[in-house]
Scaffold this motif. Structure first.
Motif, PDB file in Angstrom:
ATOM      1  N   CYS A   1       7.266  -0.412 -17.831  1.00 40.25           N
ATOM      2  CA  CYS A   1       6.719  -1.273 -16.766  1.00 40.25           C
ATOM      3  C   CYS A   1       5.659  -0.747 -16.141  1.00 40.25           C
ATOM      4  CB  CYS A   1       7.950  -1.145 -15.604  1.00 40.25           C
ATOM      5  SG  CYS A   1       9.557  -2.111 -16.243  1.00 40.25           S
ATOM      6  N   PRO A   2       5.443   0.578 -15.920  1.00 41.42           N
ATOM      7  CA  PRO A   2       4.114   0.948 -15.153  1.00 41.42           C
ATOM      8  C   PRO A   2       2.884   0.501 -16.304  1.00 41.42           C
ATOM      9  CG  PRO A   2       5.447   2.975 -16.007  1.00 41.42           C
ATOM     10  CD  PRO A   2       6.186   1.583 -16.348  1.00 41.42           C
ATOM     11  N   THR A   3       2.937   0.723 -17.641  1.00 41.71           N
ATOM     12  CA  THR A   3       1.909   0.452 -18.351  1.00 41.71           C
ATOM     13  C   THR A   3       1.553  -1.174 -18.054  1.00 41.71           C
ATOM     14  OG1 THR A   3       3.144  -0.449 -20.352  1.00 41.71           O
ATOM     15  CG2 THR A   3       2.720   1.851 -20.165  1.00 41.71           C
TER      16      THR A   3
ATOM     17  N   ALA B   1       7.963   4.325  -3.089  1.00 39.75           N
ATOM     18  CA  ALA B   1       8.016   5.799  -3.585  1.00 39.75           C
ATOM     19  C   ALA B   1       7.470   5.793  -4.926  1.00 39.75           C
ATOM     20  CB  ALA B   1       9.520   6.142  -3.903  1.00 39.75           C
ATOM     21  N   TRP B   2       7.701   4.836  -6.018  1.00 39.75           N
ATOM     22  CA  TRP B   2       7.043   4.719  -7.218  1.00 39.75           C
ATOM     23  C   TRP B   2       5.357   4.675  -7.082  1.00 39.75           C
ATOM     24  CZ3 TRP B   2       7.340   0.322 -11.264  1.00 39.75           C
ATOM     25  CH2 TRP B   2       7.429   0.728 -12.335  1.00 39.75           C
ATOM     26  N   ARG B   3       4.955   3.936  -6.312  1.00 37.47           N
ATOM     27  CA  ARG B   3       3.430   3.830  -6.132  1.00 37.47           C
ATOM     28  C   ARG B   3       2.861   5.229  -5.700  1.00 37.47           C
ATOM     29  NH1 ARG B   3       1.064  -1.746  -3.869  1.00 37.47           N
ATOM     30  NH2 ARG B   3      -0.572  -0.649  -3.829  1.00 37.47           N
ATOM     31  N   VAL B   4       3.513   6.004  -4.678  1.00 37.46           N
ATOM     32  CA  VAL B   4       3.045   7.036  -4.266  1.00 37.46           C
ATOM     33  C   VAL B   4       3.193   8.462  -5.706  1.00 37.46           C
ATOM     34  CG1 VAL B   4       3.966   8.868  -2.850  1.00 37.46           C
ATOM     35  CG2 VAL B   4       3.735   6.790  -1.831  1.00 37.46           C
TER      36      VAL B   4
ATOM     37  N   GLU C   1       0.662   8.052 -10.529  1.00 31.85           N
ATOM     38  CA  GLU C   1      -0.825   8.102 -10.131  1.00 31.85           C
ATOM     39  C   GLU C   1      -1.452   6.634 -10.573  1.00 31.85           C
ATOM     40  OE1 GLU C   1      -4.797  10.173 -11.528  1.00 31.85           O
ATOM     41  OE2 GLU C   1      -2.967  11.222 -11.866  1.00 31.85           O
ATOM     42  N   GLU C   2      -1.093   5.988 -11.749  1.00 39.92           N
ATOM     43  CA  GLU C   2      -1.664   4.551 -12.089  1.00 39.92           C
ATOM     44  C   GLU C   2      -1.302   3.544 -11.183  1.00 39.92           C
ATOM     45  OE1 GLU C   2       0.146   6.672 -14.308  1.00 39.92           O
ATOM     46  OE2 GLU C   2       1.064   5.402 -15.639  1.00 39.92           O
ATOM     47  N   LEU C   3      -0.277   3.629 -10.386  1.00 41.09           N
ATOM     48  CA  LEU C   3       0.128   2.662  -9.377  1.00 41.09           C
ATOM     49  C   LEU C   3      -0.316   3.136  -7.870  1.00 41.09           C
ATOM     50  CD1 LEU C   3       3.808   2.352 -10.527  1.00 41.09           C
ATOM     51  CD2 LEU C   3       1.789   1.192 -11.751  1.00 41.09           C
ATOM     52  N   ASN C   4      -0.977   4.226  -7.776  1.00 41.22           N
ATOM     53  CA  ASN C   4      -1.427   4.513  -6.529  1.00 41.22           C
ATOM     54  C   ASN C   4      -2.255   3.274  -5.564  1.00 41.22           C
ATOM     55  OD1 ASN C   4      -1.835   8.010  -6.703  1.00 41.22           O
ATOM     56  ND2 ASN C   4       0.024   7.011  -6.536  1.00 41.22           N
TER      57      ASN C   4
ATOM     58  N   SER D   1       0.749  -1.095  -0.030  1.00 39.91           N
ATOM     59  CA  SER D   1       0.011  -0.169   0.011  1.00 39.91           C
ATOM     60  C   SER D   1       0.893   1.259  -0.017  1.00 39.91           C
ATOM     61  CB  SER D   1      -0.878  -0.015   1.349  1.00 39.91           C
ATOM     62  OG  SER D   1      -0.065   0.539   2.426  1.00 39.91           O
ATOM     63  N   THR D   2       0.287   2.315  -0.229  1.00 42.84           N
ATOM     64  CA  THR D   2       0.926   3.780  -0.068  1.00 42.84           C
ATOM     65  C   THR D   2       0.996   4.200   1.313  1.00 42.84           C
ATOM     66  OG1 THR D   2      -1.128   5.002  -0.761  1.00 42.84           O
ATOM     67  CG2 THR D   2       0.468   4.452  -2.606  1.00 42.84           C
ATOM     68  N   ASP D   3       0.023   3.842   2.367  1.00 43.14           N
ATOM     69  CA  ASP D   3       0.195   4.127   3.748  1.00 43.14           C
ATOM     70  C   ASP D   3       1.480   3.371   4.392  1.00 43.14           C
ATOM     71  OD1 ASP D   3      -0.287   4.693   6.274  1.00 43.14           O
ATOM     72  OD2 ASP D   3      -2.162   3.910   6.547  1.00 43.14           O
ATOM     73  N   LEU D   4       2.424   4.525   4.789  1.00 48.59           N
ATOM     74  CA  LEU D   4       3.650   4.047   5.519  1.00 48.59           C
ATOM     75  C   LEU D   4       3.205   3.012   6.721  1.00 48.59           C
ATOM     76  CD1 LEU D   4       6.235   6.935   5.215  1.00 48.59           C
ATOM     77  CD2 LEU D   4       6.331   4.560   4.324  1.00 48.59           C
ATOM     78  N   LYS D   5       2.276   3.282   7.432  1.00 44.66           N
ATOM     79  CA  LYS D   5       2.033   2.392   8.419  1.00 44.66           C
ATOM     80  C   LYS D   5       1.867   0.957   8.235  1.00 44.66           C
ATOM     81  CE  LYS D   5       0.096   6.426  11.154  1.00 44.66           C
ATOM     82  NZ  LYS D   5      -1.184   7.054  11.299  1.00 44.66           N
ATOM     83  N   SER D   6       1.141   0.785   7.038  1.00 45.05           N
ATOM     84  CA  SER D   6       0.888  -0.573   6.497  1.00 45.05           C
ATOM     85  C   SER D   6       1.636  -0.845   5.372  1.00 45.05           C
ATOM     86  CB  SER D   6      -0.479  -0.842   6.622  1.00 45.05           C
ATOM     87  OG  SER D   6      -1.337   0.069   5.637  1.00 45.05           O
ATOM     88  N   ALA D   7       2.673  -0.359   4.797  1.00 44.18           N
ATOM     89  CA  ALA D   7       2.809  -0.368   3.567  1.00 44.18           C
ATOM     90  C   ALA D   7       3.725  -1.743   2.968  1.00 44.18           C
ATOM     91  CB  ALA D   7       4.005   0.658   2.958  1.00 44.18           C
ATOM     92  N   PHE D   8       4.249  -2.217   4.147  1.00 42.38           N
ATOM     93  CA  PHE D   8       5.244  -3.548   3.769  1.00 42.38           C
ATOM     94  C   PHE D   8       4.668  -4.724   4.275  1.00 42.38           C
ATOM     95  CE2 PHE D   8       7.937   0.544   3.914  1.00 42.38           C
ATOM     96  CZ  PHE D   8       7.881   0.680   2.465  1.00 42.38           C
ATOM     97  N   SER D   9       4.921  -5.653   4.045  1.00 38.88           N
ATOM     98  CA  SER D   9       4.612  -7.156   4.405  1.00 38.88           C
ATOM     99  C   SER D   9       5.755  -8.162   3.703  1.00 38.88           C
ATOM    100  CB  SER D   9       3.233  -7.402   3.758  1.00 38.88           C
ATOM    101  OG  SER D   9       2.887  -8.828   4.175  1.00 38.88           O
ATOM    102  N   GLU D  10       5.640  -9.216   4.702  1.00 39.76           N
ATOM    103  CA  GLU D  10       6.768 -10.310   4.217  1.00 39.76           C
ATOM    104  C   GLU D  10       5.744 -11.225   3.449  1.00 39.76           C
ATOM    105  OE1 GLU D  10      10.303 -11.134   6.369  1.00 39.76           O
ATOM    106  OE2 GLU D  10       9.284 -12.680   6.917  1.00 39.76           O
TER     107      GLU D  10
END
Length: 179
Positions: free
Chosen positions: A51-53, A85-88, A91-94, A18-27
């Motif tokens: 790549c983003p396309t 950073a790329w997701r943030v 726009e099309e990756l948000n 996700s883009t929310d830093l509190k829950s952005a990362f997972s293993e």
């Protein structure tokens, strides 16, 4: 390169979810989505052009993959922080509905055999993996050519029939019968 019938390798990576830093990362590891079909697709580098396309196209079709009891997992050799950073900033990756795997050690890409020999980045590779973690489809495109996620859905549909599917077969059409 691993191919049809090979077991997808064991792995454990950080992923951006996700883009929310509190829950952005997972293993995530090879058992995170046990019992499901998995579509792993890799791209060379974040913050590039093709790549983003592809990533956005897979994201738009995510519901179709879910309808087939399949999960999409995208990844590259960039870090989870670069993915974030790329997701943030793109726009099309948000709002991507699937994790972006960060294979910074190159362990997964090496195990799959998909590191570009000169560039040291992931090739534009796609793997369809069945619920038993067996590879059922592999495709790799040149770094300069994007893939077609709709074709990946067509192949997944064909694989899930467990029957003989002719050229250009589409879901709902007759499969081939052996006389």
């Amino acid at each position: 390169m691993l191919t049809i019938g090979d077991k997808f390798p064991s792995f454990k990576v950080k992923a951006t979810v996700s883009t929310d830093l509190k829950s952005a990362f997972s293993e995530i590891d090879e058992n995170t989505y046990g019992g499901k079909w998995k579509v792993y697709f890799f791209w060379p580098k974040d913050f590039t052009f093709i790549c983003p396309t592809e990533i956005a196209a897979f994201g738009k079709l995510n519901g179709e993959f879910e309808d087939r009891d399949a999960v999409v997992l995208g990844g590259s050799t960039d870090s989870e922080f670069v993915h974030h950073a790329w997701r943030v900033h793109k726009e099309e990756l948000n709002d991507l509905p699937f994790p972006m795997l960060a294979d910074v050690s190159h362990a997964l890409c090496n195990a799959l055999g998909i590191l570009h020999k000169e560039e040291g980045v992931a090739l534009r590779a796609t793997f369809i993996v069945d619920p038993d973690n067996i590879i059922r489809h592999v495709s790799v495109n040149d770094l300069d050519v994007g893939r077609n996620p709709q074709e990946i859905i067509r192949i997944l549909d064909a694989l899930q029939t467990d029957e003989l599917c002719p050229c250009n077969w589409q879901k709902g059409e007759d499969t081939l019968k052996v006389a």
